[in-house]
Design an enzyme around this catalytic site. Structure first.
Site, short mmCIF file in Angstrom:
data_model
loop_
_atom_site.label_atom_id
_atom_site.label_comp_id
_atom_site.label_asym_id
_atom_site.label_seq_id
_atom_site.Cartn_x
_atom_site.Cartn_y
_atom_site.Cartn_z
N HIS A 94 -1.54 3.00 -5.38
CA HIS A 94 -1.78 1.67 -5.39
C HIS A 94 -3.32 0.97 -5.23
CE1 HIS A 94 -2.33 2.79 -1.07
NE2 HIS A 94 -2.86 1.89 -0.83
N HIS A 101 -8.05 -6.82 2.13
CA HIS A 101 -7.28 -5.95 2.68
C HIS A 101 -8.17 -5.46 4.02
CE1 HIS A 101 -4.92 -2.62 3.85
NE2 HIS A 101 -5.83 -1.51 3.56
N ASP A 125 -6.11 -1.32 -3.54
CA ASP A 125 -6.88 -2.08 -2.36
C ASP A 125 -7.85 -3.12 -2.79
OD1 ASP A 125 -5.47 -0.09 -0.58
OD2 ASP A 125 -7.30 0.77 0.12
N HIS A 157 -13.25 1.83 3.13
CA HIS A 157 -12.70 0.42 3.33
C HIS A 157 -13.69 -0.25 3.68
CE1 HIS A 157 -8.93 2.89 3.25
NE2 HIS A 157 -8.11 1.81 2.86
N HIS A 173 0.88 -1.35 0.08
CA HIS A 173 -0.05 -0.19 -0.04
C HIS A 173 0.97 1.21 0.12
CE1 HIS A 173 -3.72 -2.26 0.77
NE2 HIS A 173 -2.97 -3.31 1.19
MN MN Z 1 -4.38 0.80 0.76
#
Ligand code: MN
Length: 253
Positions: free
Chosen positions: A73, A79, A75, A203, A69
Site C-alpha cells: 500500500h 496519513h 502512504d 512517517h 493500509h
Molecule cells: Mn501505511
C-alpha cells in the site's frame, strides 16, 4: 516509430520486462498490530454478494472490506500529523505514480540483524557506485523480508524488523530529490521505531515533507540498482490517507 510504439515493441520482445512488486491481497495478508490503547485496521475480507445463484444467476461479485493500509500500500502526507495539511491519496501527483526507482540492497546485513537500520552513509555509498538518487523518484530498500510475507508471525517477527535511522529518514526527506521510499516490511518504519526520537521518523519526516511511502513490496531482487521505472496505482479515495496498490516495475533486459 513513435515512443509508445517503441515501448510496445520492447514489451513484446522482452527488452522491457514487467516485474510485479505487489503481494497478493487476501484474508491472510499480514497487517500491522498496534498495542493498546491504539486502534487497529481490519484484515482484508471478501463478502460475497452473489455467485451464479438466486441473488445473481449469471454473475459473481463481492464487497471488499479493507483498511487503506493493508497489504502492499501507499502512504500519503495526510496519513501523519506532520503532513496533515498535505495531499490525500486522491491528489497524489501523477509524476509520483510513474517514476524512476532505485534499489538499495541491505539483505546481507538484515540476515545478521533483524533490527538493522539504514544510515545516511549506506545511501551515500550506494550513490558512489550508482550515481545520484533520481529526481522525483523512489528509493526501495531490499531487506529480504519479502521471503517472510506469506506467514504473519514471521513477517511481523514480534515487532522486530529493519528500517531507517531517524537521521537517515530526516536526510531522505529534507536533503534528497526523492518522492518516496519503499520497503518490504509491514510499515515504512523499523519495528522498534516507536522508541525512536522522533517516534516513527520515516512517517514523521517523509510525510511531513509532502513525500510518500510504499510497503510490503516483493521481488525487489529482480530489479537493478538503478534504471527501473515503477507504476504505482492507488485507488483515488477522496480524503484517503493511503490505499492498497498494485506496483509494477519496468526493467530493461
Ligand atoms: Mn501505511
Amino acid at each position: 516509430m513513435g515512443l509508445l510504439d517503441q515501448v510496445r515493441e520492447a514489451l513484446r520482445s522482452g527488452a522491457i520486462e514487467v516485474v510485479d512488486l505487489t503481494a497478493p491481497l487476501s484474508a491472510e495478508t499480514p497487517i500491522l498490530k498496534l498495542p493498546e490503547p491504539f486502534l487497529n485496521t481490519i484484515p482484508f475480507r471478501l463478502e460475497e454478494i452473489s455467485r451464479y445463484d438466486a441473488g445473481g444467476p449469471a454473475w459473481y461479485w463481492n464487497n471488499i472490506h479493507t483498511g487503506e493500509h493493508t497489504g502492499t500500500h501507499l502512504d500519503v502526507p495526510v496519513h501523519w500529523v506532520s503532513g496533515k495539511d498535505g495531499h490525500d491519496v486522491s491528489q497524489v501527483p501523477l509524476s509520483t505514480l510513474i517514476a524512476p526507482a532505485v534499489v538499495l540492497d541491505v539483505s546481507d546485513r538484515v540476515a545478521e540483524d533483524h533490527d538493522f537500520l539504514v544510515e545516511i552513509d549506506d545511501v551515500k555509498a550506494w550513490q558512489d557506485l550508482h550515481g545520484p538518487l533520481p529526481e522525483g523518484g523512489w528509493l526501495l530498500v531490499r531487506t529480504g523480508w519479502d521471503a517472510r510475507s506469506d506467514t504473519e508471525s514471521e513477517f511481523l517477527n514480534e515487532g522486530r524488523s529493519p528500517g531507517w535511522s531517524a537521521s537517515c529518514a530526516r536526510w531522505l526527506a529534507e536533503e534528497t530529490p526523492l518522492t518516496g521510499v519503499g520497503v518490504e516490511t509491514v510499515g515504512t518504519d523499523a519495528g522498534a521505531a516507536h522508541s525512536f526520537d522522533p517516534p516513527f521518523p520515516c512517517h514523521n519526516f517523509m510525510l511531513g515533507a509532502g513525500k510518500h511511502g510504499l510497503t510490503q513490496l516483493r521481488n525487489l531482487a529482480l530489479l537493478p540498482p538503478a534504471g527501473a521505472m515503477i507504476v504505482v496505482s492507488p485507488l483515488p479515495i477522496v480524503g484517503g490517507s493511503g490505499s492498497p496498490v498494485r506496483v509494477l516495475a519496468l526493467v530493461e533486459r
